[in-house]
Design a protein around this motif. Structure first.
Motif, PDB file in Angstrom:
ATOM      1  N   ASN A  58       1.008   1.553  12.805  1.00  0.00           N
ATOM      2  CA  ASN A  58       1.159   1.404  11.295  1.00  0.00           C
ATOM      3  C   ASN A  58       1.701   0.102  10.820  1.00  0.00           C
ATOM      4  O   ASN A  58       1.043  -0.296   9.801  1.00  0.00           O
ATOM      5  CB  ASN A  58       2.123   2.607  11.010  1.00  0.00           C
ATOM      6  CG  ASN A  58       1.650   4.063  11.181  1.00  0.00           C
ATOM      7  OD1 ASN A  58       0.509   4.095  11.127  1.00  0.00           O
ATOM      8  ND2 ASN A  58       2.403   4.913  11.719  1.00  0.00           N
ATOM      9  N   HIS A  59       2.405  -0.428  11.212  1.00  0.00           N
ATOM     10  CA  HIS A  59       3.022  -1.599  10.737  1.00  0.00           C
ATOM     11  C   HIS A  59       1.933  -2.856  10.720  1.00  0.00           C
ATOM     12  O   HIS A  59       1.765  -3.910   9.955  1.00  0.00           O
ATOM     13  CB  HIS A  59       4.278  -2.218  11.425  1.00  0.00           C
ATOM     14  CG  HIS A  59       5.178  -1.136  11.081  1.00  0.00           C
ATOM     15  ND1 HIS A  59       6.035  -1.010   9.846  1.00  0.00           N
ATOM     16  CD2 HIS A  59       6.238  -0.709  12.096  1.00  0.00           C
ATOM     17  CE1 HIS A  59       7.014  -0.211   9.809  1.00  0.00           C
ATOM     18  NE2 HIS A  59       7.150  -0.122  11.241  1.00  0.00           N
ATOM     19  N   LEU A  60       1.100  -2.749  11.829  1.00  0.00           N
ATOM     20  CA  LEU A  60       0.141  -3.818  11.911  1.00  0.00           C
ATOM     21  C   LEU A  60      -1.089  -3.499  11.093  1.00  0.00           C
ATOM     22  O   LEU A  60      -1.496  -4.366  10.363  1.00  0.00           O
ATOM     23  CB  LEU A  60      -0.570  -3.969  13.460  1.00  0.00           C
ATOM     24  CG  LEU A  60       0.157  -4.552  14.477  1.00  0.00           C
ATOM     25  CD1 LEU A  60       0.010  -4.467  15.759  1.00  0.00           C
ATOM     26  CD2 LEU A  60       0.334  -6.172  14.202  1.00  0.00           C
ATOM     27  N   ALA A  61      -1.341  -2.335  10.860  1.00  0.00           N
ATOM     28  CA  ALA A  61      -2.156  -1.866   9.889  1.00  0.00           C
ATOM     29  C   ALA A  61      -2.097  -2.129   8.438  1.00  0.00           C
ATOM     30  O   ALA A  61      -2.756  -2.504   7.659  1.00  0.00           O
ATOM     31  CB  ALA A  61      -2.415  -0.067  10.075  1.00  0.00           C
ATOM     32  N   LYS A  62      -0.667  -1.998   8.367  1.00  0.00           N
ATOM     33  CA  LYS A  62      -0.190  -2.628   6.825  1.00  0.00           C
ATOM     34  C   LYS A  62      -0.377  -4.008   6.721  1.00  0.00           C
ATOM     35  O   LYS A  62      -0.630  -4.489   5.568  1.00  0.00           O
ATOM     36  CB  LYS A  62       1.256  -1.999   6.472  1.00  0.00           C
ATOM     37  CG  LYS A  62       1.452  -1.858   5.237  1.00  0.00           C
ATOM     38  CD  LYS A  62       3.085  -1.491   4.806  1.00  0.00           C
ATOM     39  CE  LYS A  62       2.970  -1.314   3.383  1.00  0.00           C
ATOM     40  NZ  LYS A  62       4.274  -0.572   2.979  1.00  0.00           N
ATOM     41  N   ALA A  63      -0.041  -4.731   7.887  1.00  0.00           N
ATOM     42  CA  ALA A  63      -0.231  -6.239   7.752  1.00  0.00           C
ATOM     43  C   ALA A  63      -1.469  -6.615   7.415  1.00  0.00           C
ATOM     44  O   ALA A  63      -1.885  -7.493   6.779  1.00  0.00           O
ATOM     45  CB  ALA A  63       0.493  -6.883   8.931  1.00  0.00           C
ATOM     46  N   ILE A  64      -2.470  -5.881   8.286  1.00  0.00           N
ATOM     47  CA  ILE A  64      -3.877  -5.984   8.118  1.00  0.00           C
ATOM     48  C   ILE A  64      -4.291  -5.965   6.537  1.00  0.00           C
ATOM     49  O   ILE A  64      -5.008  -6.711   5.968  1.00  0.00           O
ATOM     50  CB  ILE A  64      -4.789  -5.546   9.082  1.00  0.00           C
ATOM     51  CG1 ILE A  64      -4.443  -5.877  10.515  1.00  0.00           C
ATOM     52  CG2 ILE A  64      -6.173  -5.477   8.874  1.00  0.00           C
ATOM     53  CD1 ILE A  64      -4.946  -4.897  11.335  1.00  0.00           C
ATOM     54  N   ALA A  65      -3.926  -4.751   6.273  1.00  0.00           N
ATOM     55  CA  ALA A  65      -4.413  -4.507   4.644  1.00  0.00           C
ATOM     56  C   ALA A  65      -3.817  -5.530   3.774  1.00  0.00           C
ATOM     57  O   ALA A  65      -4.475  -5.993   2.907  1.00  0.00           O
ATOM     58  CB  ALA A  65      -3.576  -3.051   4.393  1.00  0.00           C
ATOM     59  N   ALA A  66      -2.530  -5.950   4.075  1.00  0.00           N
ATOM     60  CA  ALA A  66      -2.071  -7.314   3.234  1.00  0.00           C
ATOM     61  C   ALA A  66      -2.739  -8.481   3.177  1.00  0.00           C
ATOM     62  O   ALA A  66      -3.036  -9.130   2.217  1.00  0.00           O
ATOM     63  CB  ALA A  66      -0.437  -7.423   3.577  1.00  0.00           C
ATOM     64  N   ALA A  67      -3.338  -8.768   4.534  1.00  0.00           N
ATOM     65  CA  ALA A  67      -4.053  -9.812   4.860  1.00  0.00           C
ATOM     66  C   ALA A  67      -5.400  -9.711   3.965  1.00  0.00           C
ATOM     67  O   ALA A  67      -5.709 -10.782   3.484  1.00  0.00           O
ATOM     68  CB  ALA A  67      -4.560 -10.105   6.013  1.00  0.00           C
ATOM     69  N   PHE A  68      -5.851  -8.409   3.785  1.00  0.00           N
ATOM     70  CA  PHE A  68      -6.860  -8.241   3.071  1.00  0.00           C
ATOM     71  C   PHE A  68      -6.725  -8.475   1.312  1.00  0.00           C
ATOM     72  O   PHE A  68      -7.633  -8.838   0.653  1.00  0.00           O
ATOM     73  CB  PHE A  68      -7.608  -7.011   3.167  1.00  0.00           C
ATOM     74  CG  PHE A  68      -8.696  -7.052   4.306  1.00  0.00           C
ATOM     75  CD1 PHE A  68      -9.854  -7.756   4.207  1.00  0.00           C
ATOM     76  CD2 PHE A  68      -8.348  -6.521   5.382  1.00  0.00           C
ATOM     77  CE1 PHE A  68     -10.822  -7.658   5.359  1.00  0.00           C
ATOM     78  CE2 PHE A  68      -9.146  -6.417   6.576  1.00  0.00           C
ATOM     79  CZ  PHE A  68     -10.417  -7.005   6.495  1.00  0.00           C
ATOM     80  N   GLN A  69      -5.385  -8.619   1.003  1.00  0.00           N
ATOM     81  CA  GLN A  69      -4.989  -8.766  -0.295  1.00  0.00           C
ATOM     82  C   GLN A  69      -4.580 -10.149  -0.549  1.00  0.00           C
ATOM     83  O   GLN A  69      -4.597 -10.667  -1.871  1.00  0.00           O
ATOM     84  CB  GLN A  69      -3.825  -8.216  -0.437  1.00  0.00           C
ATOM     85  CG  GLN A  69      -3.698  -6.647  -0.387  1.00  0.00           C
ATOM     86  CD  GLN A  69      -4.409  -5.609  -1.652  1.00  0.00           C
ATOM     87  OE1 GLN A  69      -4.100  -6.360  -2.753  1.00  0.00           O
ATOM     88  NE2 GLN A  69      -5.074  -4.904  -1.167  1.00  0.00           N
ATOM     89  N   PHE A  70      -4.764 -10.970   0.333  1.00  0.00           N
ATOM     90  CA  PHE A  70      -4.385 -12.556  -0.070  1.00  0.00           C
ATOM     91  C   PHE A  70      -5.677 -13.039  -0.748  1.00  0.00           C
ATOM     92  O   PHE A  70      -6.722 -13.279  -0.085  1.00  0.00           O
ATOM     93  CB  PHE A  70      -4.485 -13.438   1.699  1.00  0.00           C
ATOM     94  CG  PHE A  70      -3.891 -14.745   1.389  1.00  0.00           C
ATOM     95  CD1 PHE A  70      -2.943 -15.253   0.979  1.00  0.00           C
ATOM     96  CD2 PHE A  70      -4.970 -15.678   1.762  1.00  0.00           C
ATOM     97  CE1 PHE A  70      -2.470 -16.388   0.902  1.00  0.00           C
ATOM     98  CE2 PHE A  70      -4.837 -17.053   1.818  1.00  0.00           C
ATOM     99  CZ  PHE A  70      -3.545 -17.517   1.167  1.00  0.00           C
ATOM    100  N   ASP A  71      -5.301 -13.418  -1.746  1.00  0.00           N
ATOM    101  CA  ASP A  71      -6.416 -14.101  -2.669  1.00  0.00           C
ATOM    102  C   ASP A  71      -5.901 -15.350  -3.226  1.00  0.00           C
ATOM    103  O   ASP A  71      -5.042 -15.385  -4.341  1.00  0.00           O
ATOM    104  CB  ASP A  71      -6.382 -13.101  -4.133  1.00  0.00           C
ATOM    105  CG  ASP A  71      -7.457 -13.426  -4.759  1.00  0.00           C
ATOM    106  OD1 ASP A  71      -8.196 -14.367  -4.813  1.00  0.00           O
ATOM    107  OD2 ASP A  71      -7.588 -12.657  -5.931  1.00  0.00           O
TER     108      ASP A  71
END
Length: 127
Positions: A58-71
């Motif tokens: 879960n924490h890695l999945a959330k970190a991956i999701a956050a990485a996709f937010q990097f703009d």
């Protein structure tokens, strides 16, 4: 792995976060997201390995999701990912940049966290 050495390493890393002389800007941490999201790098590789061992990453999945937010307009990889998301959607972007197929449960989990992060952004007015 020696638990004592591992604990010492954790303490050392945590001390970096409280040291005002070692600033770590979000733009430095987030830069090169394509590399960091690639199948064998620091986020996707461990997440897939955990999933294979029936551990919910879960924490890695959330970190991956956050990485996709990097703009960040000065990071060509971030610009590419944001353009791809705009054109093809997050589910397809997860597949393309992480190698996690659209039908894989981990892709769905990352997508869910991404949607939650977007909702948080909108509710805070930073859209």
């Amino acid at each position: 792995m020696d638990p004592i050495l591992h604990e010492q390493y954790i303490d050392k890393i945590l001390m970096r976060f409280v040291n005002p002389h070692l600033p770590d800007e979000v733009t430095r941490v987030g830069r090169s997201p394509i590399r960091k999201l690639s199948p064998n790098d620091r986020l996707t590789g461990p997440a897939m390995q955990a999933y294979q061992y029936d551990i919910e990453p879960n924490h890695l999945a959330k970190a991956i999701a956050a990485a996709f937010q990097f703009d960040y307009a000065l990071d060509p990889e971030a610009v590419e990912i944001q353009a791809y998301i705009k054109e093809s959607g997050i589910k397809s972007a997860i597949d393309r940049y992480t190698g996690i197929a659209q039908e894989h449960p981990l892709n769905n989990k990352i997508m869910q966290f991404s949607e939650e992060l977007n909702e948080t952004k909108v509710s805070k007015g930073s859209d």
